[in-house]
Design an enzyme around this catalytic site. Structure first.
Site, PDB file in Angstrom:
ATOM      1  N   SER A 112       0.829  -1.513   0.324  1.00 41.71           N
ATOM      2  CA  SER A 112       0.025  -0.348  -0.215  1.00 41.71           C
ATOM      3  C   SER A 112       0.943   1.587  -0.230  1.00 41.71           C
ATOM      4  CB  SER A 112      -0.748  -0.122   1.061  1.00 41.71           C
ATOM      5  OG  SER A 112      -0.215   0.084   2.396  1.00 41.71           O
ATOM      6  N   LYS A 161       1.039   4.537   7.057  1.00 39.72           N
ATOM      7  CA  LYS A 161       0.096   5.743   6.152  1.00 39.72           C
ATOM      8  C   LYS A 161       0.949   6.944   5.543  1.00 39.72           C
ATOM      9  CE  LYS A 161      -2.900   2.203   4.748  1.00 39.72           C
ATOM     10  NZ  LYS A 161      -2.470   1.177   3.121  1.00 39.72           N
TER      11      LYS A 161
END
Length: 308
Positions: A91, A146
């Site tokens: 990701s 993230k």
């Protein structure tokens, strides 16, 4: 599971320390008394070997005394300074790859106790563009990583694979507030190519705050607005970041489960900021290989260093 090792390390360290304390406070004086009585009886000083034979320290107490200082140092370093973290997915490509091992700076934002994670000292706030590790809000036992995109009070729009940010503004004069900004991205060429299956991904250079970084977009993936987290009073692809929370996204924009799908990261969920890649294993191997997939196939030495 993410907090399991912290709890286990804390419990083992405390247990070893208690064993050492009990031995030092209650058992060691008795051993010394026995040695003293024997030396007075013999009217001579015993050497160390003779003392050990006469009044030996128990194996458990000796082991606890040996490991407690080591465990204590590891506990302090891991709880308040740096913690290793393995990148489990794609990701955050191309910034971080699956198989990267990073160091997370635990004191970037605050100091918290290792078990209940109560804030002991607030140090700083995340900045736009930081790569942050946090407790996954829908399941806090998991650690996620993230990039911080939206700060408290920001208005975030992700439309047609383009990011828009309207920064928070506290002034009462409307024309002094910064307008909605398009986060510009420029397609770049690179020696490294990234794929989603057989589809090559497009690479862009983007700047968030003071941080320039690369992002990936899959040109074959259409809009996913119907899956987005719906905030009351906003459009499907628009979010207003509440106070005490942050909006995060993966750099691999079409292959990231992030704030677009489950909402905001509360400030108390923050673990720290990713700072350094200390090891990177290559995990790719042909399907014909007889080795298990979890065994590395090589080391990516060129990836070691700081991250942005």
């Amino acid at each position: 599971m993410a907090n399991f090792y912290s709890v286990l390390l804390t419990v083992v360290t405390i247990f070893a320390g208690l064993i050492w304390l009990v031995d030092a406070r209650f058992l060691k004086p008795k051993r010394q008394q026995r040695i003293g009585d024997e030396e007075r009886r013999l009217q001579q000083t015993l050497d160390e070997d003779a003392r050990q034979r006469l009044a030996p320290q128990g194996n458990v107490a000796e082991f606890a005394q040996s490991v407690f200082p080591i465990l204590f140092v590891i506990l302090i370093l891991r709880s308040f300074f740096y913690e290793p973290f393995r990148i489990p997915s794609a990701s955050m490509m191309p910034t971080l790859l699956e198989g990267d091992f990073i160091l997370v700076e635990k004191f970037s934002y605050s100091l918290r106790d290792p078990i209940w994670r109560h804030e002991l000292l607030e140090l700083a706030e995340p900045e736009r563009g930081d790569i942050a590790v946090f407790k996954y809000p829908p399941e806090p036992s998991l650690d996620f990583i993230k990039r911080v995109v939206g700060l408290p009070g920001d208005r975030i729009i992700y439309r047609n694979k383009t990011l828009y940010i309207e920064p928070s503004c506290e002034t009462e004069v409307q024309n002094e507030c910064p307008p909605l900004q398009v986060i510009e991205r420029n397609m770049t060429r690179s020696d490294a190519f990234y794929f989603n299956g057989a589809t090559p991904l497009q690479r862009f250079e983007e700047k968030l705050g003071a941080t320039s970084h690369a992002t990936l977009v899959d040109p074959t993936v259409g809009g996913r607005e119907r899956y987005y987290f719906q905030q009351q009073g906003t459009a499907r692809d628009e979010w207003l970041v509440p106070e005490g929370a942050y909006f995060v996204m993966g750099d691999n924009r079409d292959n990231s489960e992030d704030s677009r799908y489950w909402g905001f990261v509360p400030e108390e969920n923050l673990v720290g900021r990713a700072e350094f890649i200390w090891m990177s294993f290559e995990m790719d191997r042909p399907a014909s290989s007889w080795l298990p997939t979890w065994i590395p196939s090589g080391i990516r030495w060129q990836r070691l260093g700081g991250v942005e």
